[in-house]
Design a protein around this motif. Structure first.
Motif, PDB file in Angstrom:
ATOM      1  N   VAL A   1       0.876  -1.169   0.000  1.00 57.50           N
ATOM      2  CA  VAL A   1       0.000   0.000   0.000  1.00 57.50           C
ATOM      3  C   VAL A   1       0.916   1.223   0.000  1.00 57.50           C
ATOM      4  CG1 VAL A   1      -1.556   1.356   1.451  1.00 57.50           C
ATOM      5  CG2 VAL A   1      -1.942  -1.091   1.162  1.00 57.50           C
ATOM      6  N   VAL A   2       0.583   2.197  -0.832  1.00 60.01           N
ATOM      7  CA  VAL A   2       1.408   3.412  -0.914  1.00 60.01           C
ATOM      8  C   VAL A   2       0.676   4.526  -0.191  1.00 60.01           C
ATOM      9  CG1 VAL A   2       2.595   5.004  -2.450  1.00 60.01           C
ATOM     10  CG2 VAL A   2       2.236   2.618  -3.170  1.00 60.01           C
ATOM     11  N   ASP A   3       1.336   5.116   0.783  1.00 63.51           N
ATOM     12  CA  ASP A   3       0.657   6.196   1.493  1.00 63.51           C
ATOM     13  C   ASP A   3       1.397   7.513   1.333  1.00 63.51           C
ATOM     14  OD1 ASP A   3       1.525   7.375   4.386  1.00 63.51           O
ATOM     15  OD2 ASP A   3       2.493   5.443   4.048  1.00 63.51           O
ATOM     16  N   LEU A   4       0.618   8.577   1.348  1.00 64.11           N
ATOM     17  CA  LEU A   4       1.168   9.926   1.271  1.00 64.11           C
ATOM     18  C   LEU A   4       0.602  10.687   2.464  1.00 64.11           C
ATOM     19  CD1 LEU A   4       2.746  12.084  -0.398  1.00 64.11           C
ATOM     20  CD2 LEU A   4       0.547  12.661  -1.470  1.00 64.11           C
ATOM     21  N   ASP A   5       1.469  11.063   3.363  1.00 68.04           N
ATOM     22  CA  ASP A   5       1.061  11.777   4.573  1.00 68.04           C
ATOM     23  C   ASP A   5      -0.051  11.037   5.315  1.00 68.04           C
ATOM     24  OD1 ASP A   5       2.879  13.748   3.879  1.00 68.04           O
ATOM     25  OD2 ASP A   5       1.385  14.886   2.749  1.00 68.04           O
ATOM     26  N   GLY A   6       0.067   9.712   5.367  1.00 63.30           N
ATOM     27  CA  GLY A   6      -0.883   8.915   6.140  1.00 63.30           C
ATOM     28  C   GLY A   6      -2.135   8.491   5.398  1.00 63.30           C
ATOM     29  N   ALA A   7      -2.305   8.927   4.151  1.00 60.71           N
ATOM     30  CA  ALA A   7      -3.491   8.523   3.371  1.00 60.71           C
ATOM     31  C   ALA A   7      -3.055   7.619   2.225  1.00 60.71           C
ATOM     32  CB  ALA A   7      -4.204   9.758   2.818  1.00 60.71           C
ATOM     33  N   MET A   8      -3.855   6.570   1.990  1.00 65.98           N
ATOM     34  CA  MET A   8      -3.527   5.644   0.907  1.00 65.98           C
ATOM     35  C   MET A   8      -3.745   6.324  -0.452  1.00 65.98           C
ATOM     36  SD  MET A   8      -5.286   2.008   0.029  1.00 65.98           S
ATOM     37  CE  MET A   8      -5.050   1.222  -1.556  1.00 65.98           C
ATOM     38  N   ILE A   9      -2.731   6.279  -1.315  1.00 62.18           N
ATOM     39  CA  ILE A   9      -2.893   6.859  -2.655  1.00 62.18           C
ATOM     40  C   ILE A   9      -2.789   5.794  -3.755  1.00 62.18           C
ATOM     41  CG2 ILE A   9      -2.148   9.193  -2.059  1.00 62.18           C
ATOM     42  CD1 ILE A   9       0.591   8.430  -3.436  1.00 62.18           C
ATOM     43  N   GLY A  10      -2.418   4.574  -3.374  1.00 67.04           N
ATOM     44  CA  GLY A  10      -2.321   3.540  -4.407  1.00 67.04           C
ATOM     45  C   GLY A  10      -1.848   2.227  -3.834  1.00 67.04           C
ATOM     46  N   TYR A  11      -1.842   1.210  -4.692  1.00 65.23           N
ATOM     47  CA  TYR A  11      -1.256  -0.048  -4.256  1.00 65.23           C
ATOM     48  C   TYR A  11      -0.509  -0.715  -5.408  1.00 65.23           C
ATOM     49  CZ  TYR A  11      -5.228  -2.735  -6.145  1.00 65.23           C
ATOM     50  OH  TYR A  11      -6.182  -3.295  -6.960  1.00 65.23           O
ATOM     51  N   ILE A  12       0.413  -1.573  -4.996  1.00 68.59           N
ATOM     52  CA  ILE A  12       1.299  -2.261  -5.945  1.00 68.59           C
ATOM     53  C   ILE A  12       1.280  -3.738  -5.588  1.00 68.59           C
ATOM     54  CG2 ILE A  12       3.722  -2.520  -6.664  1.00 68.59           C
ATOM     55  CD1 ILE A  12       4.087   0.463  -5.893  1.00 68.59           C
ATOM     56  N   THR A  13       1.130  -4.585  -6.591  1.00 68.29           N
ATOM     57  CA  THR A  13       1.066  -6.024  -6.313  1.00 68.29           C
ATOM     58  C   THR A  13       2.037  -6.794  -7.209  1.00 68.29           C
ATOM     59  OG1 THR A  13      -0.758  -6.185  -7.887  1.00 68.29           O
ATOM     60  CG2 THR A  13      -1.351  -6.077  -5.561  1.00 68.29           C
TER      61      THR A  13
END
Ligand SMILES: CC(C)(COP(=O)(O)OP(=O)(O)OC[C@H]1O[C@@H](n2cnc3c(N)ncnc32)[C@H](O)[C@@H]1OP(=O)(O)O)[C@@H](O)C(=O)NCCC(=O)NCCS
Length: 125
Positions: A13-25
């Protein structure tokens, strides 16, 4: 539904300043799909999905590069493959930026698909 859930080599899970902005699998590419670089199939296939509001700022490139770096350490010498619609300009630009090279193109899901491969192993010569 299978009794035992499938296993992925990786999921981020990719987070920016504590919010999820995307995911990578990283998923294993089943033999039923066209496009392979190993005769036995089952290659690790990179997938990425980011929220549209996070596009165009280099976050996906940075996060995918980090995920590939992790993969190279966790499963050294294993190739990574990627399949996307050839018409998906953003996904195609990202694949090229990450160092994926084209293996083949084929028709699937009613559209042209681009299939590429990446390897952490530098070939001699
Ligand atoms: C594919 C996807 C992840 C690409 O996201 P993205 O934000 O375009 O990708 P990047 O992180 O490489 O960002 C590149 C852009 O950021 C810009 N950028 C801005 N600041 C930047 C910085 N500091 N560093 C790097 N790039 C920067 C680049 O110039 C580039 O802009 P451009 O697209 O106008 O040329 C996104 O479009 C997505 O989630 N799509 C839906 C899911 C999908 O299609 N997945 C693929 C199916 S396999």
């Amino acid at each position: 539904m299978p009794e035992v859930p499938g296993r992925r080599p990786g999921c981020f899970v990719v987070d920016l300043d504590g919010a999820m902005i995307g995911y990578i699998t990283f998923d294993r590419r089943g033999a039923e799909h066209p496009g392979h670089v190993r005769p036995e199939a089952g290659e690790a296939a990179l997938g990425y999905l980011f929220l549209p509001e996070a596009w165009g700022r280099g976050y996906a490139a940075e996060a995918c590069a980090a995920a590939l770096d992790w993969f190279a350490g966790a499963l050294p010498s294993e190739p990574v493959v990627l399949c996307t619609q050839a018409a998906n300009d953003r996904a195609m630009r990202l694949a090229a930026k990450l160092g994926f090279t084209e293996v083949k193109r084929f028709e699937d899901y009613g559209a042209e698909q681009w299939f590429g491969a990446w390897s952490s192993v530098t070939l001699p010569g």
